[in-house]
Motif scaffolding. Structure first.
Motif, short mmCIF file in Angstrom:
data_model
loop_
_atom_site.label_atom_id
_atom_site.label_comp_id
_atom_site.label_asym_id
_atom_site.label_seq_id
_atom_site.Cartn_x
_atom_site.Cartn_y
_atom_site.Cartn_z
N SER A 82 0.85 -1.21 0.00
CA SER A 82 0.00 0.00 0.00
C SER A 82 0.88 1.25 0.00
O SER A 82 2.08 1.17 0.28
CB SER A 82 -0.89 -0.01 1.24
OG SER A 82 -0.09 0.27 2.37
N SER A 83 0.25 2.42 -0.24
CA SER A 83 1.06 3.64 -0.26
C SER A 83 1.61 3.93 1.13
O SER A 83 2.65 4.55 1.27
CB SER A 83 0.24 4.82 -0.78
OG SER A 83 -0.94 4.92 -0.02
N GLY A 84 0.96 3.44 2.18
CA GLY A 84 1.48 3.60 3.53
C GLY A 84 2.55 2.56 3.88
O GLY A 84 2.99 2.48 5.02
N GLY A 85 2.90 1.70 2.91
CA GLY A 85 3.97 0.73 3.13
C GLY A 85 3.52 -0.60 3.71
O GLY A 85 4.35 -1.42 4.08
N SER A 86 2.21 -0.85 3.80
CA SER A 86 1.75 -2.13 4.36
C SER A 86 1.77 -3.21 3.27
O SER A 86 1.35 -2.95 2.14
CB SER A 86 0.30 -2.04 4.84
OG SER A 86 0.14 -0.94 5.66
N LYS A 87 2.20 -4.41 3.71
CA LYS A 87 2.12 -5.54 2.76
C LYS A 87 0.70 -6.11 2.88
O LYS A 87 0.25 -6.43 3.98
CB LYS A 87 3.16 -6.60 3.15
CG LYS A 87 3.17 -7.77 2.14
CD LYS A 87 4.39 -8.64 2.33
CE LYS A 87 3.98 -9.90 3.05
NZ LYS A 87 5.06 -10.83 3.29
N VAL A 130 -9.25 -0.87 -1.12
CA VAL A 130 -8.94 -1.77 0.01
C VAL A 130 -7.61 -1.37 0.62
O VAL A 130 -7.48 -1.27 1.85
CB VAL A 130 -8.91 -3.25 -0.46
CG1 VAL A 130 -8.36 -4.16 0.65
CG2 VAL A 130 -10.29 -3.73 -0.88
N LEU A 131 -6.61 -1.08 -0.22
CA LEU A 131 -5.28 -0.71 0.30
C LEU A 131 -5.38 0.55 1.16
O LEU A 131 -4.77 0.64 2.23
CB LEU A 131 -4.30 -0.48 -0.85
CG LEU A 131 -3.93 -1.73 -1.66
CD1 LEU A 131 -3.01 -1.36 -2.83
CD2 LEU A 131 -3.23 -2.77 -0.79
N SER A 132 -6.20 1.52 0.71
CA SER A 132 -6.26 2.76 1.49
C SER A 132 -7.01 2.50 2.81
O SER A 132 -6.66 3.08 3.83
CB SER A 132 -6.86 3.90 0.68
OG SER A 132 -8.25 3.72 0.57
N ILE A 133 -8.01 1.62 2.79
CA ILE A 133 -8.70 1.33 4.07
C ILE A 133 -7.76 0.60 5.02
O ILE A 133 -7.75 0.86 6.22
CB ILE A 133 -10.00 0.50 3.82
CG1 ILE A 133 -10.99 1.29 2.96
CG2 ILE A 133 -10.66 0.14 5.15
CD1 ILE A 133 -12.27 0.56 2.63
N VAL A 134 -6.95 -0.32 4.47
CA VAL A 134 -5.99 -1.04 5.32
C VAL A 134 -5.05 -0.04 6.00
O VAL A 134 -4.81 -0.12 7.21
CB VAL A 134 -5.21 -2.09 4.51
CG1 VAL A 134 -4.02 -2.63 5.30
CG2 VAL A 134 -6.13 -3.24 4.09
N LEU A 152 -13.88 0.68 9.96
CA LEU A 152 -13.18 0.42 8.70
C LEU A 152 -13.21 -1.06 8.35
O LEU A 152 -13.34 -1.44 7.20
CB LEU A 152 -11.73 0.92 8.81
CG LEU A 152 -11.63 2.45 8.85
CD1 LEU A 152 -10.26 2.90 9.35
CD2 LEU A 152 -11.89 3.05 7.46
N ARG A 153 -13.13 -1.88 9.40
CA ARG A 153 -13.22 -3.32 9.15
C ARG A 153 -14.60 -3.67 8.58
O ARG A 153 -14.72 -4.45 7.64
CB ARG A 153 -13.00 -4.02 10.49
CG ARG A 153 -13.10 -5.51 10.45
CD ARG A 153 -13.15 -5.92 11.91
NE ARG A 153 -13.61 -7.27 12.04
CZ ARG A 153 -12.88 -8.22 12.58
NH1 ARG A 153 -11.67 -7.99 13.02
NH2 ARG A 153 -13.38 -9.42 12.71
N ASP A 154 -15.67 -3.03 9.15
CA ASP A 154 -17.01 -3.28 8.64
C ASP A 154 -17.15 -2.80 7.20
O ASP A 154 -17.85 -3.40 6.39
CB ASP A 154 -18.06 -2.59 9.51
CG ASP A 154 -18.18 -3.27 10.87
OD1 ASP A 154 -17.63 -4.39 11.01
OD2 ASP A 154 -18.78 -2.69 11.79
N THR A 209 -1.19 -7.74 6.19
CA THR A 209 -2.64 -7.93 6.33
C THR A 209 -3.08 -8.91 5.25
O THR A 209 -2.71 -8.72 4.07
CB THR A 209 -3.38 -6.59 6.14
OG1 THR A 209 -2.83 -5.66 7.07
CG2 THR A 209 -4.87 -6.73 6.39
N GLU A 210 -3.84 -9.91 5.67
CA GLU A 210 -4.37 -10.83 4.66
C GLU A 210 -5.79 -10.39 4.36
O GLU A 210 -6.59 -10.18 5.28
CB GLU A 210 -4.35 -12.26 5.19
CG GLU A 210 -4.75 -13.25 4.12
CD GLU A 210 -4.90 -14.67 4.65
OE1 GLU A 210 -4.52 -15.60 3.95
OE2 GLU A 210 -5.41 -14.84 5.76
N CYS A 211 -6.12 -10.22 3.10
CA CYS A 211 -7.48 -9.85 2.72
C CYS A 211 -8.10 -10.98 1.91
O CYS A 211 -7.63 -11.28 0.81
CB CYS A 211 -7.48 -8.58 1.89
SG CYS A 211 -7.14 -7.14 2.89
#
Ligand code: AMP
Ligand code: ZN
Length: 488
Positions: A420-425, A442-446, A464-466, A483-485
């Motif tokens: 994600s742009s915030g660096g999350s895998k 989804v990436l931005s919500i994560v 956000l999870r909801d 994070t696994e989606c």
């Protein structure tokens, strides 16, 4: 060579070789459809599904009946309290018929998700009132009943074998008689037909020769089992809670009415219990459903696998850590199958396959010992001297019992990774195709959810999870920070 199928029989308290002429008539107590069935109920249906599959694998034809209880099951098994269905309707402001339909539907979805085979018949209690009335009339004619202000009762004193099946202590029964039992003559007497209350109109009630009312819960199963199966039934199953009252009462009323043995072989599944050992139970509000597991990203088949970790006659403890480790085992089992078994079918037989399957069938046919059966499969997967083709051939057969979709390659197995742009895998798995636009969202919500968690803003992280759930995405935070989606 497969050993003969041996099964524990609650009637003899011993493991016996199972024999039957022709088709096996098998009756299993089904759901009371006033609420969701919990995963404890599902444990019992999974055990019965294994039994059905093991019977078929042993060469028997099976005529399997599972009832749907949509009337008459009172909140107290000893004939007091309210009808669970009527309470369910009050709770949800719906009609009893809508409640029955709603929870029958979710029950069907749940068993399908668990790969539980459908029985040959799913009779509903409310469709069999005439059969129940006929059986009550026979019991009245034969002198096994008495009438009180609120119903017609089976007089257990007239059936001396009453204590036999559950090895009840006659002394204790007398002690029990000192508790309040209304007009009942004995604590163990049970309602065959209950009269509708005089001050209240019930939603479900029927005319009978003795007045308007509804059937007792026990007579339902007896009338339906004898309608669809020949007597004696070959097999009758249920959860262990049914031994003491429900099945004891069924034996008494059927054998009193017909003068013949009711059933040859009884099997009971032990409970799924909570961490402190208490039974998972709807009435006590202590329960988890399959949908709750699914919301947590747990594949229903991982729960099926979890059930194989204990023998069906031992209690199984439910815990979130336990179920999460079952989910990991399931993923690892599928991964091992994917990496070590061949990808295409080939009709193969070999000594190695025979060895694996001999161990597998020895366990299954030894009173459905699933922990041992599964161990044989894990051992095979680890064994480098067994070829990929051999593994596939053995798994194909084993999965006719395990029903874990071991060889099914789902879209869910295809995995995509994004940063994600915030660096999350973020690891995407699942069966649904997502557009690029969706993935970006989804990436931005994560990212936003991670930030909310860092600020301990739990309300925002839940919201956000909801939001993800509403998009069909189950997000799980993994130990390595990714994070696994799962896309559903
Ligand atoms: P019910 O809908 O309550 O009539 O139950 C349906 C089936 O689930 C019956 O065979 C029960 O004996 C069984 N059952 C109920 N609670 C549990 C539990 N905690 N663990 C395993 N089986 C259960
Ligand atoms: Zn029953």
């Amino acid at each position: 060579m497969r050993p003969a199928l041996r099964l524990f029989n609650t009637a003899s308290l011993s493991v016996e070789e199972f024999k039957a002429d022709g088709t096996v008539g098998m009756y299993c107590c089904g759901p009371t459809v006033y609420n969701y069935q919990h995963i404890g109920n599902m444990r019992t249906y999974i055990f019965e599904d294994i039994l059905r599959r093991a019977l078929k694998a042993a060469g028997f034809k099976v005529n399997h009946v599972v009832n749907i209880t949509d009337v008459g099951h009172l909140t107290d098994d000893a004939d007091s309290g309210d009808d669970k269905m009527e309470k369910g309707a009050e709770r949800e402001g719906k009609t009893v018929w809508d409640i029955a339909q709603k929870y029958t539907n979710t029950f069907m979805q749940n068993i399908d998700a668990l790969n539980i085979e459908h029985p040959e018949a799913f009779p509903r209690a409310t469709d069999h009132i005439p059969e129940m009335i006929a059986m009550v009339q026979t019991l009245i004619d034969k002198g096994f009943t008495y009438t009180t202000d609120d119903g017609i009762y089976f007089d257990t004193a007239k059936f001396p074998d009453y204590v036999k099946f559950a090895r009840l202590d006659p002394e204790q029964l007398m002690a029990g008689a000192r508790i309040d039992m209304g007009e009942k003559h004995s604590n163990t007497d049970f309602a065959l037909w209950k009269f509708s209350p005089k001050d209240k109109k019930r939603a479900m009630e029927w005319d009978s020769p003795w007045g308007v009312g509804f059937p007792g819960w026990h007579i339902e199963c007896s009338a339906m089992s004898l309608k669809y199966l020949s007597q004696p039934l070959d097999i009758h199953c249920g959860g262990a809670d049914h031994i003491r009252i429900h099945h004891t009462n069924e034996i008494a009323q059927v054998e009193a009415a017909t003068g013949k043995k009711f059933c040859r072989h009884w099997l009971h599944g032990e409970w799924l219990v909570m961490e402190k050992g208490e039974k998972m139970s709807k009435s006590k509000g202590l329960f988890v459903t399959l949908d709750v597991l699914k919301k947590e990203g747990i594949n229903p088949l991982a729960y099926r696998l979890y059930c194989f970790s204990a023998h069906y006659r031992s209690p199984l403890k439910f815990s979130w850590t336990g179920i999460e480790s079952a989910a990991q085992s399931y993923a690892s089992l599928k991964k091992q199958v994917a990496s070590s078994a061949a990808k295409t079918d080939s009709d193969l037989s070999s000594t190695r396959i025979d060895e694996v399957l001999t161990a597998f069938w020895a366990a299954v046919n030894d009173d459905l010992n699933m922990p041992r059966a599964l161990a044989a499969i894990w051992d095979m997967l680890k064994d480098g001297s067994i070829t990929a083709d051999e593994k596939r051939a053995a798994l194909k057969i084993a999965d006719t019992i395990l029903a874990l979709d071991l060889l099914k390659v789902e879209a869910a197995d295809s995995v995509t990774e994004k940063i994600s742009s915030g660096g999350s895998k973020v690891v995407f798995t699942g069966s649904k195709e997502f557009s690029d636009e969706h993935v970006t969202r989804v990436l931005s919500i994560v990212d936003a959810r991670k930030a909310a968690k860092l600020e301990k803003n739990w309300a925002e992280s839940d919201r956000l999870r909801d939001e993800l759930v509403a998009m069909g995405v189950i997000a799980k935070d993994m130990k390595d920070g990714s994070t696994e989606c799962v896309l559903k």
